[in-house]
Write a protein that holds these residues in place. Structure first.
Motif, PDB file in Angstrom:
ATOM      1  N   GLU A 416       0.738  -1.287  -0.083  1.00 29.81           N
ATOM      2  CA  GLU A 416      -0.113  -0.046  -0.005  1.00 29.81           C
ATOM      3  C   GLU A 416       0.785   1.311   0.029  1.00 29.81           C
ATOM      4  N   ILE A 417       2.163   1.222   0.419  1.00 33.12           N
ATOM      5  CA  ILE A 417       2.908   2.256   0.594  1.00 33.12           C
ATOM      6  C   ILE A 417       4.172   2.055  -0.337  1.00 33.12           C
ATOM      7  N   ALA A 418       4.637   0.924  -0.610  1.00 28.18           N
ATOM      8  CA  ALA A 418       5.635   0.439  -1.242  1.00 28.18           C
ATOM      9  C   ALA A 418       5.503   0.944  -2.852  1.00 28.18           C
ATOM     10  N   ILE A 419       4.536   0.623  -3.549  1.00 25.79           N
ATOM     11  CA  ILE A 419       4.210   0.806  -4.817  1.00 25.79           C
ATOM     12  C   ILE A 419       4.139   2.436  -5.170  1.00 25.79           C
ATOM     13  N   PRO A 420       3.281   3.060  -4.397  1.00 27.50           N
ATOM     14  CA  PRO A 420       3.351   4.884  -4.625  1.00 27.50           C
ATOM     15  C   PRO A 420       4.685   5.181  -4.143  1.00 27.50           C
ATOM     16  N   ALA A 421       5.567   4.692  -3.252  1.00 20.44           N
ATOM     17  CA  ALA A 421       6.942   5.090  -3.112  1.00 20.44           C
ATOM     18  C   ALA A 421       7.649   4.923  -4.313  1.00 20.44           C
ATOM     19  N   PHE A 422       7.628   3.576  -4.781  1.00 22.47           N
ATOM     20  CA  PHE A 422       8.390   3.327  -5.893  1.00 22.47           C
ATOM     21  C   PHE A 422       8.154   4.292  -7.096  1.00 22.47           C
ATOM     22  N   LEU A 423       7.015   4.481  -7.406  1.00 25.43           N
ATOM     23  CA  LEU A 423       6.492   5.216  -8.414  1.00 25.43           C
ATOM     24  C   LEU A 423       6.914   6.898  -8.495  1.00 25.43           C
ATOM     25  N   THR A 424       7.096   7.220  -6.820  1.00 23.13           N
ATOM     26  CA  THR A 424       7.386   8.591  -6.766  1.00 23.13           C
ATOM     27  C   THR A 424       8.941   8.815  -6.999  1.00 23.13           C
ATOM     28  N   LEU A 425       9.645   7.987  -6.215  1.00 21.95           N
ATOM     29  CA  LEU A 425      11.093   7.929  -6.592  1.00 21.95           C
ATOM     30  C   LEU A 425      11.760   7.461  -7.807  1.00 21.95           C
ATOM     31  N   ALA A 426      10.741   7.005  -8.536  1.00 21.11           N
ATOM     32  CA  ALA A 426      11.391   6.293  -9.905  1.00 21.11           C
ATOM     33  C   ALA A 426      10.940   7.378 -11.159  1.00 21.11           C
ATOM     34  N   LEU A 427       9.907   8.016 -11.025  1.00 19.74           N
ATOM     35  CA  LEU A 427       9.478   8.960 -12.076  1.00 19.74           C
ATOM     36  C   LEU A 427       9.971  10.242 -11.932  1.00 19.74           C
ATOM     37  N   MET A 428      10.321  10.614 -10.809  1.00 16.98           N
ATOM     38  CA  MET A 428      11.179  11.945 -10.597  1.00 16.98           C
ATOM     39  C   MET A 428      12.313  11.983 -11.822  1.00 16.98           C
ATOM     40  N   PRO A 429      13.352  10.981 -11.706  1.00 18.75           N
ATOM     41  CA  PRO A 429      14.351  11.138 -12.608  1.00 18.75           C
ATOM     42  C   PRO A 429      14.017  10.801 -13.872  1.00 18.75           C
ATOM     43  N   PHE A 430      13.115   9.710 -13.979  1.00 22.13           N
ATOM     44  CA  PHE A 430      12.828   9.170 -15.226  1.00 22.13           C
ATOM     45  C   PHE A 430      12.031  10.351 -16.085  1.00 22.13           C
ATOM     46  N   THR A 431      11.097  11.059 -15.638  1.00 17.48           N
ATOM     47  CA  THR A 431      10.464  12.056 -16.250  1.00 17.48           C
ATOM     48  C   THR A 431      11.011  13.578 -16.346  1.00 17.48           C
ATOM     49  N   TYR A 432      11.986  13.610 -15.374  1.00 19.27           N
ATOM     50  CA  TYR A 432      12.833  14.808 -15.139  1.00 19.27           C
ATOM     51  C   TYR A 432      11.941  15.991 -14.515  1.00 19.27           C
ATOM     52  N   SER A 433      10.819  15.375 -13.622  1.00 19.07           N
ATOM     53  CA  SER A 433      10.081  16.310 -13.075  1.00 19.07           C
ATOM     54  C   SER A 433       9.630  16.009 -11.629  1.00 19.07           C
ATOM     55  N   ILE A 434       9.960  16.602 -10.703  1.00 17.16           N
ATOM     56  CA  ILE A 434       9.411  16.292  -9.185  1.00 17.16           C
ATOM     57  C   ILE A 434       8.109  16.424  -9.125  1.00 17.16           C
ATOM     58  N   SER A 435       7.384  17.111  -9.770  1.00 18.75           N
ATOM     59  CA  SER A 435       6.163  17.213  -9.628  1.00 18.75           C
ATOM     60  C   SER A 435       5.095  15.830 -10.219  1.00 18.75           C
ATOM     61  N   THR A 436       5.715  15.474 -11.169  1.00 19.09           N
ATOM     62  CA  THR A 436       5.347  14.379 -11.793  1.00 19.09           C
ATOM     63  C   THR A 436       5.376  12.733 -11.114  1.00 19.09           C
ATOM     64  N   GLY A 437       6.305  12.915 -10.239  1.00 22.58           N
ATOM     65  CA  GLY A 437       6.831  11.872  -9.357  1.00 22.58           C
ATOM     66  C   GLY A 437       5.815  11.869  -7.896  1.00 22.58           C
ATOM     67  N   ILE A 438       5.604  13.012  -7.591  1.00 27.25           N
ATOM     68  CA  ILE A 438       4.753  13.367  -6.326  1.00 27.25           C
ATOM     69  C   ILE A 438       3.472  13.059  -6.981  1.00 27.25           C
ATOM     70  N   GLY A 439       2.878  13.473  -7.996  1.00 30.53           N
ATOM     71  CA  GLY A 439       1.547  13.328  -8.402  1.00 30.53           C
ATOM     72  C   GLY A 439       1.179  11.565  -8.709  1.00 30.53           C
ATOM     73  N   ALA A 440       2.207  11.009  -9.305  1.00 25.75           N
ATOM     74  CA  ALA A 440       1.979   9.561  -9.597  1.00 25.75           C
ATOM     75  C   ALA A 440       1.753   8.737  -7.950  1.00 25.75           C
ATOM     76  N   GLY A 441       2.587   9.291  -7.216  1.00 25.94           N
ATOM     77  CA  GLY A 441       2.665   8.702  -5.780  1.00 25.94           C
ATOM     78  C   GLY A 441       1.255   8.848  -5.105  1.00 25.94           C
ATOM     79  N   PHE A 442       0.815  10.049  -5.318  1.00 22.77           N
ATOM     80  CA  PHE A 442      -0.223  10.448  -4.450  1.00 22.77           C
ATOM     81  C   PHE A 442      -1.509   9.584  -5.072  1.00 22.77           C
ATOM     82  N   LEU A 443      -1.687   9.664  -6.547  1.00 20.66           N
ATOM     83  CA  LEU A 443      -2.819   9.225  -7.313  1.00 20.66           C
ATOM     84  C   LEU A 443      -2.548   7.546  -6.802  1.00 20.66           C
ATOM     85  N   SER A 444      -1.461   6.867  -7.085  1.00 25.16           N
ATOM     86  CA  SER A 444      -1.563   5.424  -6.658  1.00 25.16           C
ATOM     87  C   SER A 444      -1.893   5.058  -5.314  1.00 25.16           C
TER      88      SER A 444
END
Length: 485
Positions: A416-444
């Motif tokens: 319940e926390i690991a998947i949102p955490a993974f999406l958060t920390l992975a998508l920030m560098p992969f998308t070059y956007s801090i907001s994208t990572g945070i948004g993916a974590g919150f939504l998931s």
């Protein structure tokens, strides 16, 4: 200013900034503040190249001329950063520096100025800052921050660490786009490290790793200074120039000793904004969407940044909140509006502040030092421009490593926390956007709780955040649906 100060009676400076209480010394604060400045100094050069070289819808450059005025943009960028960073130190007593936000300035230049005048575009930035200020004064922004689960905040911090390390590698040319779909990025040019600037970065990276491993005080600062000296020597021999002139040149600025060390700053950009002009030029719907896009990116980037910096300095409370959260958010909100009013784009908190914290900074005194350095830079811009990205990048990589250590605090066996955490920390560098990572974590996080029937465990504000991020991610289809060009 040693690291082992002994005073029978605390001075006013110690008492105000709580230096001893936070386990620091004046020497560490000064050194940390200087390190943060040098790690951020690139913005004095980069911001003018982003917003100062783009003409608005009328074909006019920032400042009102028919040609770029980079000197005025650089001086004003340093001025606003200096004043606001000092305000952060004095008001919030937190080692956090502010300057024109990367990403935000690009949106202003390429998303706004192409559809309106520069004055109208900066007026929208002022408007966005005022909206966030109201959210802070009403307590809504702090409530949102407190509603976020602690481990998700930790994931944000780790993700920013990965992001800032990638920024360092990219700025140095160590990681580059391949121009191919697979792989889209790779090491150096054609999979090889072929240029002198990349070699200088590698030397700096090795130096900072060795010095930090040896626990040398000031390792990051000495590395930046030493790598800059090496860069100046290399440039004097090889005459590489910048990458715009030579594919094997320096990423942003060639490290040369300037002909003129001191120069009078030009602050003519101050106050060149129109608060309501955009309403007439692009319409109400477009204005609302533009302000919303600016606000959401600024809103959550700052939240992640202050958590990351606080975690690095062990300044967070048991709920993962830094001290004086309200004051931090208040200064940051004023900074957004002030950046627009000064025509240098929205100013925001910088994750590079973590480099100063890595050097031992724990209080707002470090921010005051950083701010003073920015104010001096308005006169010494030629000297500041000596520091190439390749000399500052090793510090960013090391800070990324330091922030990565918090990953152990995430319960990876709890999906319940690991998947949102993974999406958060992975998508920030992969998308070059801090907001994208945070948004993916919150939504998931919200989606998983909903799917498992644990709706009652969700704070009501998380529903609002999730809905806002849905709009954020779907902003282009919404514009198309509403007929906004």
């Amino acid at each position: 200013m040693s690291d082992t100060e002994t005073t029978s009676e605390p001075t006013a400076l110690h008492r105000y900034f709580k230096i001893a209480e936070r386990g620091s010394t004046i020497g560490r604060e000064v050194r940390g503040g200087v390190v943060t400045f040098f790690t951020m100094a690139y913005i004095i050069v980069l911001n003018p190249l982003i917003i100062g070289t783009v003409a608005d819808v009328d074909g006019t450059f920032l400042g009102g001329g028919d040609a770029p005025d980079l000197a005025a943009v650089a001086a004003t960028t340093a001025l606003v950063a200096g004043v606001l960073t000092i305000a952060m130190g004095v008001v919030a007593n937190f080692p956090l520096a502010l300057a024109a936000g990367l990403g935000l300035n690009a949106f202003v230049a390429f998303g706004l100025a192409s559809q309106m005048t520069w004055a109208d575009a900066m007026g929208l930035v002022v408007m966005e800052g005022l909206v966030i200020l109201v959210l802070v004064l009403t307590g809504f922004r702090q409530a949102v921050f407190s509603a976020v689960p602690r481990q998700l905040k930790t994931a944000i911090s780790v993700g920013i660490g990965l992001f800032i390390a990638l920024v360092g590698f990219v700025n140095a040319g160590f990681v580059q786009s391949t121009g191919n779909p697979s792989p889209p990025i790779g090491m150096g040019e054609g999979g090889s490290l072929t240029t002198w600037p990349v070699a200088v970065f590698c030397a700096g990276l090795i130096a900072v790793i060795v010095l930090y491993s040896l626990k040398l005080r000031g390792a990051i600062l000495w590395t930046i200074i030493g790598t800059t000296v090496l860069a100046v020597v290399v440039e004097s021999i090889a005459d590489l120039g910048t990458s715009a002139e030579n594919p094997g040149g320096w990423n942003l600025n060639a490290p040369q000793w300037p002909d003129q060390i001191v120069d009078l700053p030009d602050f003519s950009l101050l106050g060149n904004f129109s608060l309501l002009g955009s309403w007439e030029s692009v319409g109400v719907v477009s204005v609302l969407l533009f302000v919303f896009t600016l606000m959401l990116a600024d809103f959550f980037d700052t939240m992640g940044t202050m958590v990351a910096v606080g975690a690095e300095g062990r300044l967070l409370d048991e709920d993962g909140n830094p001290p004086k959260t309200t004051q931090i958010l208040l200064v940051d909100s004023v900074a957004a509006a002030a950046g627009g009013a000064a025509s240098v784009s929205s100013n925001t908190s910088y994750i590079e502040s973590a480099s100063g914290v890595g050097e031992g900074a724990r209080t707002g005194l470090a921010s005051v030092v950083t701010g003073i350095c920015f104010l001096l830079a308005t006169f010494l811009a030629p000297v500041v421009a000596m520091v190439p990205n390749e000399a500052a990048a090793p510090a960013l990589v090391l800070v990324g490593f330091l922030m990565m250590g918090q990953v152990r605090e995430i319960a990876w066996d709890d999906l319940e926390i690991a998947i949102p955490a993974f999406l958060t920390l992975a998508l920030m560098p992969f998308t070059y956007s801090i907001s994208t990572g945070i948004g993916a974590g919150f939504l998931s996080y919200v989606i998983i709780k909903l799917a498992k029937g644990k709706v009652r465990e969700l704070h009501p504000l998380l529903w609002i955040i999730a809905a806002l991020f849905v709009v954020y991610f779907a902003i282009t289809p919404i514009e198309d649906l509403l007929g906004v060009s």
